[in-house]
Scaffold this active site. Structure first.
Site, mmCIF file in Angstrom:
data_model
loop_
_atom_site.group_PDB
_atom_site.id
_atom_site.type_symbol
_atom_site.label_atom_id
_atom_site.label_comp_id
_atom_site.label_asym_id
_atom_site.label_seq_id
_atom_site.Cartn_x
_atom_site.Cartn_y
_atom_site.Cartn_z
ATOM 1 N N THR A 47 60.010 76.013 62.712
ATOM 2 C CA THR A 47 59.559 77.317 62.439
ATOM 3 C C THR A 47 59.196 77.971 61.337
ATOM 4 O OG1 THR A 47 61.043 77.981 64.400
ATOM 5 C CG2 THR A 47 60.269 79.785 63.592
ATOM 6 N N ASP A 240 54.112 75.778 69.014
ATOM 7 C CA ASP A 240 55.282 75.249 68.804
ATOM 8 C C ASP A 240 55.840 74.589 70.084
ATOM 9 O OD1 ASP A 240 57.686 74.910 67.407
ATOM 10 O OD2 ASP A 240 58.265 77.257 67.711
ATOM 11 N N GLU A 241 56.946 73.868 70.007
ATOM 12 C CA GLU A 241 57.762 73.139 71.013
ATOM 13 C C GLU A 241 56.526 72.407 71.968
ATOM 14 O OE1 GLU A 241 60.673 72.867 71.038
ATOM 15 O OE2 GLU A 241 61.616 74.688 70.013
ATOM 16 N N GLN A 271 63.637 66.083 72.142
ATOM 17 C CA GLN A 271 63.964 67.256 72.721
ATOM 18 C C GLN A 271 63.333 67.762 74.127
ATOM 19 O OE1 GLN A 271 65.545 70.375 69.813
ATOM 20 N NE2 GLN A 271 64.381 69.216 68.682
ATOM 21 N N ARG A 620 73.099 70.978 68.844
ATOM 22 C CA ARG A 620 73.322 72.744 68.688
ATOM 23 C C ARG A 620 74.405 73.038 67.813
ATOM 24 N NH1 ARG A 620 68.878 73.615 69.481
ATOM 25 N NH2 ARG A 620 68.958 71.407 69.416
#
Length: 749
Positions: A47, A240-241, A271, A620
């Site tokens: 980010t 993004d992603e 991911q 995480r």
């Protein structure tokens, strides 16, 4: 050749300090021309790279803010990126950058241009005040459509919903979908439902979530001038992603980037965990083919987790074949060892977690620092019970959303119907709320008249005498007619916020929930919370109207409702917390059939996605990681004895709870069986006399009895050394894997 629109007279606040980026991030940021793919590992600052690149384009390259598009996947990510850009460039500049989720971007485009589109069959035009149907709205509409086709919603609702979404995400019409899926059971009925459902949406001037993408793609295909308008505007596109994009999302991005080809995507195939909702890991390889001159870069330095946690994650994910090779590393500390606990059952597991949280809380952690991650929602109950016993505040994340509560859905239905009079689904929801004695037959009569005359349902109600409605019906609808007239007179004469406050009163919500019952008091609190959310929206969006507010609510996701200011333990599925991080993470339920889930065992690609899901869970964690499994678990009405998850072996986890994190990475361990032989002394390794005795006692072919399952024959005992389990084929019941230590098995011969 790069074409730049130089900024003139723009007041840029210069806080762009590239020294805050590492070398790999700086290299990625300065790739300003052409197609660029950044393979960014978990916690690697993707980010920050994207945000700094946008700021760099404006401040150093002279690109106008309005020529930049940044696409995210959640409102939370959008808000975070916008806040960072305001800090870097100042609000005057940042406000002109189009930062948006895919769905919000499509809504914004469709509000301006959807009137160009007509349905192929009904020739009905949409207009910019269309309603956006939530999942519950969609299901309600589908039930109506299925009933109108004289079919049973119980037989077809779930099947139709799944296939329609699948078709739209591949941009297939009903007939194209039927052609590609001719061997699917009930495909003819599904096609009819899909077609009728699309006509229903058009007549109601409504779109579901999938339509937002589908219709935008249609718009760009059928009206090249509209596409060119946005191509000229968005000279620089960021996604993004990227690994979470589905087929149609990738197609939209390619179309928008078709002119300047300045496309910067950031993703991590490790991911990619949303294939069940259409995300395609193949888009990463397609990107390389579609943009053969693209630059491929990697971000591997992790800023989130300790060395031991990352060591575990790397060990696990190297077992996946469908990935670009990369290894996460960090300058963070070695960290605490990763703890592993084997519980006798799910209650013992929950007790262990609760005690650990209590102990760590005494060491200075806050409750918000903890997350309990499960594979399935159904596994949360024992933890909720134990946390209540220990007085540990908790929040079940991705449970029932605030906006899915009955009273909130009814408020939203009033607002949707008033802003989009054609929305008969919302009309049906509120015409008899609060109850006014208006039954289904009356509602059907009104809707049929509206359809026959080509007007809205509330046009029929407001002009009941003109449309020759039966006197009995007129009498029944008078109370609602009075409310509707008051609301329409009020709409536009007061501010949006004041209208919403008055609407709640006029519609009778406070009277409906006026008892002193705990349920009604809770509903009134929820209504007050809703008004507070609305007030915050209009304070932030001074020029926003009710349609803007409805759009902001409808497009929220689970993660958008997460608030780290709540001092409570998070209990959630792994899917729900992607994009979040916690100081301490417990990954629970690590058994075969639970995590990885049973259905993945027959598919290599499904198993790789399960492994990616475990990788997301591990990454995480910032400071501490705890892994737990239960020897037995009550499932589907009975207690089953379960084998440990293969992911434990792949992570080099041993049953003796030693410090397994600080080991040399194990290579070439692609299969569970070979890895298990290394770590659990299987195969030719020596076994104890006890294990020899158990193997002989529970030999294949021996007959046994069980008080519940009856008589059976042992068909496998290969798991005794590892799990103390055997597989038995019971007469009339089938095969069961049971523990020789705990299950009441008696050998009879």
């Amino acid at each position: 050749m790069l074409i730049l629109a130089i900024t003139k007279g723009t007041n840029i606040v210069s806080n762009l300090d590239l020294s805050k980026l590492n070398k790999a991030q700086q290299i990625a940021l300065k790739q300003t021309e052409g197609a660029v793919m950044v393979l960014a590992g978990a916690g690697s600052g993707k980010t920050r790279v994207t945000t700094y690149r946008v700021a760099y384009l404006i401040e150093e390259m002279g690109v106008l803010p309005e020529n930049i598009l940044a696409i995210t996947f959640t409102n939370k990510a959008t808000n975070e990126m916008r806040t960072r850009l305001i800090n870097l460039l100042g609000e005057d500049v940042a406000k002109d950058i189009w930062i948006s989720t895919f769905h919000s971007m499509c809504v914004r485009i469709l509000r301006s241009h959807i009137s160009n589109l007509k349905t192929d069959e009904t020739n009905v035009n949409y207009n910019g005040n269309f309603s956006i149907y939530t999942d519950s709205d969609r299901d309600r509409a589908l039930k109506t459509v299925i009933k109108n086709l004289n079919l049973d919603p119980q037989d077809y609702l779930q099947k139709a919903s799944y296939n329609i979404s699948r078709a739209k995400n591949s941009h297939l019409s009903p007939w194209e979908y039927q052609k590609q899926n001719g061997d699917l059971v009930d495909i003819e009925y599904i096609t009819k439902i899909y077609s009728a459902y699309q006509n229903y949406l058009a007549e109601n001037n409504a779109l579901d979530f999938d339509d937002l993408l589908f219709k935008t793609y249609d718009l760009f295909k059928k009206f090249p001038n509209v596409l060119e308008r946005y191509q000229n505007r968005f000279m620089f596109i960021h996604v993004d992603e990227f690994q979470d994009t589905n087929t149609i999302q990738y197609q939209l991005v390619k179309m928008l980037a078709g002119k300047y080809k300045n496309l910067f995507v950031v993703g991590d195939e490790d991911q990619c965990i949303y294939s069940w909702r259409g995300a395609s890991i193949a888009n990463i390889s397609s990107f390389k083919k579609d943009f053969p001159d693209c630059k491929i870069l990697k971000l591997e330095q992790n800023y989130r987790s300790t060395k031991l946690i990352l060591g575990l994650a790397n060990l696990l994910i190297k077992n996946n074949a469908m990935r670009n090779d990369k290894t996460l590393w960090t300058e963070n500390s070695l960290g605490e060892k990763v703890d592993y606990y084997v519980a006798k059952d799910e209650f013992d597991e929950a007790e262990y977690v609760a005690r650990k949280i209590r102990d760590l809380k005494e060491q200075g952690y806050n409750y918000r620092d903890f997350a309990i991650l499960t594979r399935l929602n159904a596994m949360t109950a024992p933890f909720e019970e134990k946390f209540l016993n220990y007085n540990i505040p908790y929040r079940v994340f991705a449970g029932k959303k605030f906006f899915d509560r009955l009273e909130i859905k009814n408020i939203l239905a009033y607002l949707k119907m008033l802003t989009n009079p054609y929305d008969s689904t919302s009309f049906e929801r509120i015409v008899n709320f609060p109850k006014r004695g208006i039954g289904e037959a009356t509602i059907k009569t009104i809707l049929d008249l509206a359809s026959f005359h080509g007007v809205t349902p509330y046009t029929i109600i407001l002009n009941d005498d003109e449309y020759l409605i039966d006197n009995k019906i007129i009498k029944k609808i008078q109370p609602f007619k009075g409310i509707l007239q008051k609301l329409l007179d009020l709409l536009g004469s007061v501010s949006p916020m004041e209208f919403i406050k008055q609407m709640v009163k006029i519609a009778g919500f406070y009277e409906e929930y006026s008892s002193n019952s705990e349920e009604d008091m809770s509903r009134l609190v929820n209504i007050d919370t809703f008004l507070s959310i609305a007030n915050q929206f209009f304070n932030t969006n001074k020029d926003g109207d009710i349609s803007d507010f409805l759009q902001s609510i409808t497009l929220t996701s689970d993660i958008d409702e997460y608030d780290d200011k709540d001092n409570a333990v998070t209990i959630a599925t792994v899917h729900a917390v992607k994009g979040l991080e916690f100081k301490i993470v417990f990954i629970v339920g690590l058994e075969e059939r639970m995590f990885p889930i049973l259905r993945a065992s027959s598919s290599t690609s499904d198993m790789e996605e399960e492994r990616r899901l475990m990788f997301v869970a591990i990454t995480r964690a910032e400071e501490r990681l705890f892994l737990t499994r239960s020897k037995s678990r009550f499932m589907y009405g009975k207690r089953d004895y379960l084998m440990p998850s293969r992911f434990l072996a792949e992570c080099n986890v041993e049953e003796n709870n030693t410090n397994f994190g600080n080991r040399e990475y194990v290579k070439n361990t692609s299969s569970f069986s070979s890895f298990a032989k290394q770590r659990f002394n299987l195969g030719n390794a020596p076994v104890s006399q006890k294990e020899v005795d158990l193997t002989n006692k529970f030999a294949v072919g021996n007959k046994v009895t069980h008080p519940k399952f009856g008589s059976g024959v042992i068909v496998s005992n290969t798991g005794i050394a590892l799990t103390k389990c055997v597989t038995i084929d019971f007469d009339g019941v089938g095969k069961k894997t049971l523990s020789v230590e705990y299950a009441p098995i008696t050998v009879v011969g």
